[in-house]
Enzyme design. Structure first.
Site, PDB file in Angstrom:
ATOM      1  N   LYS A  57      -1.651   2.252  -3.167  1.00 39.33           N
ATOM      2  CA  LYS A  57      -2.476   1.474  -2.224  1.00 39.33           C
ATOM      3  C   LYS A  57      -3.422   0.613  -3.031  1.00 39.33           C
ATOM      4  O   LYS A  57      -3.702   0.899  -4.195  1.00 39.33           O
ATOM      5  CB  LYS A  57      -3.293   2.419  -1.334  1.00 39.33           C
ATOM      6  CG  LYS A  57      -3.781   1.788  -0.050  1.00 39.33           C
ATOM      7  CD  LYS A  57      -2.714   1.804   1.026  1.00 39.33           C
ATOM      8  CE  LYS A  57      -3.173   1.120   2.296  1.00 39.33           C
ATOM      9  NZ  LYS A  57      -2.278   1.390   3.422  1.00 39.33           N
ATOM     10  N   ASP A 107      -1.706  -4.615   4.941  1.00 37.08           N
ATOM     11  CA  ASP A 107      -2.575  -3.610   5.567  1.00 37.08           C
ATOM     12  C   ASP A 107      -3.686  -4.385   6.281  1.00 37.08           C
ATOM     13  O   ASP A 107      -3.467  -5.551   6.667  1.00 37.08           O
ATOM     14  CB  ASP A 107      -3.105  -2.634   4.492  1.00 37.08           C
ATOM     15  CG  ASP A 107      -3.767  -1.402   5.101  1.00 37.08           C
ATOM     16  OD1 ASP A 107      -3.064  -0.556   5.660  1.00 37.08           O
ATOM     17  OD2 ASP A 107      -5.011  -1.300   5.029  1.00 37.08           O
TER      18      ASP A 107
HETATM   19  P1  NAD Z   1      -5.624  -5.413  11.290  1.00 40.45           P
HETATM   20  O1  NAD Z   1      -6.528  -6.018  10.309  1.00 40.45           O
HETATM   21  O2  NAD Z   1      -4.489  -6.207  11.832  1.00 40.45           O
HETATM   22  O3  NAD Z   1      -6.462  -4.863  12.554  1.00 40.45           O
HETATM   23  C1  NAD Z   1      -7.569  -4.016  12.457  1.00 40.45           C
HETATM   24  C2  NAD Z   1      -8.284  -4.036  13.796  1.00 40.45           C
HETATM   25  O4  NAD Z   1      -9.322  -3.060  13.788  1.00 40.45           O
HETATM   26  C3  NAD Z   1      -8.953  -5.372  14.141  1.00 40.45           C
HETATM   27  O5  NAD Z   1      -8.733  -5.627  15.514  1.00 40.45           O
HETATM   28  C4  NAD Z   1     -10.445  -5.078  13.888  1.00 40.45           C
HETATM   29  O6  NAD Z   1     -11.294  -5.904  14.661  1.00 40.45           O
HETATM   30  C5  NAD Z   1     -10.498  -3.647  14.343  1.00 40.45           C
HETATM   31  N1  NAD Z   1     -11.659  -2.888  13.913  1.00 40.45           N
HETATM   32  C6  NAD Z   1     -12.249  -2.830  12.694  1.00 40.45           C
HETATM   33  N2  NAD Z   1     -13.319  -1.996  12.756  1.00 40.45           N
HETATM   34  C7  NAD Z   1     -13.372  -1.532  14.036  1.00 40.45           C
HETATM   35  C8  NAD Z   1     -14.239  -0.661  14.740  1.00 40.45           C
HETATM   36  N3  NAD Z   1     -15.273  -0.070  14.137  1.00 40.45           N
HETATM   37  N4  NAD Z   1     -13.994  -0.428  16.054  1.00 40.45           N
HETATM   38  C9  NAD Z   1     -12.973  -1.021  16.695  1.00 40.45           C
HETATM   39  N5  NAD Z   1     -12.116  -1.843  16.075  1.00 40.45           N
HETATM   40  C10 NAD Z   1     -12.333  -2.106  14.769  1.00 40.45           C
HETATM   41  O7  NAD Z   1      -5.098  -4.048  10.615  1.00 40.45           O
HETATM   42  P2  NAD Z   1      -3.801  -3.209  10.974  1.00 40.45           P
HETATM   43  O8  NAD Z   1      -2.715  -3.610  10.068  1.00 40.45           O
HETATM   44  O9  NAD Z   1      -3.610  -3.206  12.450  1.00 40.45           O
HETATM   45  O10 NAD Z   1      -4.263  -1.741  10.492  1.00 40.45           O
HETATM   46  C11 NAD Z   1      -5.036  -0.871  11.315  1.00 40.45           C
HETATM   47  C12 NAD Z   1      -4.938   0.540  10.745  1.00 40.45           C
HETATM   48  O11 NAD Z   1      -3.559   0.949  10.722  1.00 40.45           O
HETATM   49  C13 NAD Z   1      -5.440   0.705   9.320  1.00 40.45           C
HETATM   50  O12 NAD Z   1      -6.010   1.990   9.172  1.00 40.45           O
HETATM   51  C14 NAD Z   1      -4.175   0.624   8.485  1.00 40.45           C
HETATM   52  O13 NAD Z   1      -4.304   1.262   7.233  1.00 40.45           O
HETATM   53  C15 NAD Z   1      -3.224   1.364   9.406  1.00 40.45           C
HETATM   54  N6  NAD Z   1      -1.802   1.084   9.159  1.00 40.45           N
HETATM   55  C16 NAD Z   1      -1.313  -0.189   9.209  1.00 40.45           C
HETATM   56  C17 NAD Z   1       0.049  -0.397   9.011  1.00 40.45           C
HETATM   57  C18 NAD Z   1       0.654  -1.757   9.136  1.00 40.45           C
HETATM   58  O14 NAD Z   1       1.880  -1.841   9.131  1.00 40.45           O
HETATM   59  N7  NAD Z   1      -0.106  -2.817   9.295  1.00 40.45           N
HETATM   60  C19 NAD Z   1       0.893   0.684   8.713  1.00 40.45           C
HETATM   61  C20 NAD Z   1       0.357   1.960   8.689  1.00 40.45           C
HETATM   62  C21 NAD Z   1      -0.984   2.156   8.911  1.00 40.45           C
END
Ligand code: NAD
Length: 377
Positions: A60, A100
């Site tokens: 990561k 991510d």
């Molecule tokens: P992203 O940047 O597309 O979205 C993140 C979202 O979270 C945004 O809408 C942001 O405004 C919101 N956010 C941030 N802080 C917040 C809070 N305190 N309260 C409410 N909303 C809040 O990111 P993503 O790719 O959707 O990733 C989200 C999570 O999923 C992360 O933990 C990431 O590690 C995990 N994840 C992502 C993937 C992937 O394929 N993108 C895969 C596995 C896990």
């Protein structure tokens, strides 16, 4: 920077384990990125890849930066410089980054391009989550949300519960949260609350049009206030829909059946765990629940579908993308989703069976499955 100043940013890459295959894991752009966060996330990737049974280890990384404060040109220069710095330690058979938080297909395309320029090779498989035109896979952007819905469906089956009519609150409406919301709605769940970092909305009778809410968020930059009837989204609709604005942290304590932390780590802590009313927690973010909170949820009888299982659909489709790149063989969307379904069903079944056999939580069972596979590799 665009104005000619030079600014320095810190980037990280952690390589946790490669016993089962190349290190694999996302790159995050966020002011909170640091070495400790990257180490924890890399460890979870090792576990996740073993649970969903793809031949990868865990890595990561990311950059401590708020990308929303950068212009497109600044973001591109920062990414390309980061890729040049990463080039000696990544590679299709060594370490394969992915998107991510705050990173996307365009950023992955830049990294691929830069890596190929530095190494004088054609290496589409050096990163996953690329755009389709640059070697990405069908279905990659929906994969994590789709996988989460499949995991939930299987676990509900083991609990003898019907998803139809179950109410859901989702914290985080980015890549993962927005796709998941659509899949859950298709399964018959009622999405009643959505939030992002700036706030959220709660409509007890259900958010009817997710596309309109997404378009409204894109336009206004926030989800709060996106009370939409048809294409008309504004606060004056709020009362007619019986809704209200909420703070991001309130999303998880609403009176709903299922909560979905889909934003960042440590969203459920010992401070708010006791206030959670939902009986199911679908962990789509990585590490959303602290260990103390996990105990409180277990004592209160909540079923927690752990991150390392719930969000493993993303890395499963990343593996399919890597395979397609290596074999120079693009898959149809149908084939990708068929293979994803198989992976998610197999992972959920073994975790649920292990949990029943050892009378332990799904999280402990998921770790048992992962450690067993890693130790045998
Ligand atoms: P992203 O940047 O597309 O979205 C993140 C979202 O979270 C945004 O809408 C942001 O405004 C919101 N956010 C941030 N802080 C917040 C809070 N305190 N309260 C409410 N909303 C809040 O990111 P993503 O790719 O959707 O990733 C989200 C999570 O999923 C992360 O933990 C990431 O590690 C995990 N994840 C992502 C993937 C992937 O394929 N993108 C895969 C596995 C896990």
């Amino acid at each position: 920077m665009d104005d000619g100043r030079v600014k320095t940013f810190r980037g990280f890459r952690v390589q946790h384990n490669n016993i089962r295959g190349p290190y694999k894991g996302g790159l995050r752009y966020h002011p909170r990125v640091d070495m400790d966060e990257a180490k924890a996330l890399a460890f979870w990737m090792t576990m996740k890849c073993a649970i969903v049974d793809v031949p990868f280890g865990g890595g990561k990384g990311g950059i401590a930066v708020n990308p929303k404060e950068l212009s497109e040109g600044e973001l591109e220069r920062l990414t390309r410089e980061f890729a040049r710095k990463l080039a000696p330690v990544i590679g299709p058979d060594k370490d394969v980054p992915a998107p991510d938080v705050n990173t996307n297909a365009k950023i992955m395309d830049w990294i691929r391009e830069e890596y190929e320029a530095v190494t004088h090779t054609k290496a589409p498989a050096v990163v996953t989550g690329k755009s389709i035109e640059h070697g990405g896979s069908q279905g990659r952007s929906e994969a994590t949300g789709a996988g989460g819905a499949l995991a939930l469906q299987s676990i509900l089956k083991t609990l003898g519960r019907d998803p139809r009519g179950m109410t859901v609150a989702i914290q985080g409406f980015g890549n993962v949260g927005s796709h998941l919301a659509r899949y859950l709605k298709k399964m018959g769940c009622v999405i009643v609350a959505l939030s992002d970092s700036k706030g959220g909305l709660y409509i007890p009778r259900g958010i009817a049009d997710l596309d309109a809410v997404e378009a409204c968020k894109e336009k206004s930059g926030r989800i709060a206030g996106c009370y939409c009837v048809g294409s008309v989204c504004d606060l004056s609709n709020m009362e007619s829909l019986g809704g209200k604005d909420i703070q991001p942290e309130d999303t998880l304590t609403l009176p709903v059946d299922i909560i979905v932390p889909a934003a960042l780590e440590n969203a459920i802590t010992k401070e708010n765990a006791g206030k959670i009313q939902a009986s199911i927690v679908l962990e789509m973010a990585n590490g959303p629940t602290t260990p103390e909170a996990d105990e409180i949820l277990a004592q209160n009888g909540a079923t927690v579908i752990p991150d390392v299982l719930a969000n493993s659909g993303g890395v499963a489709v990343s593996y399919f993308e890597w395979l397609q790149n290596k074999r120079d063989e693009p898959w149809t969307e149908e084939r990708v989703f068929g293979a994803l379904q198989e992976k998610m069903e197999a992972a959920t079944t073994i975790v649920a069976e292990t949990s029943a056999a050892h009378k332990c939580t799904l999280r402990d069972a998921a770790y048992l499955v992962a450690l067993e596979r890693i130790s045998k590799a």
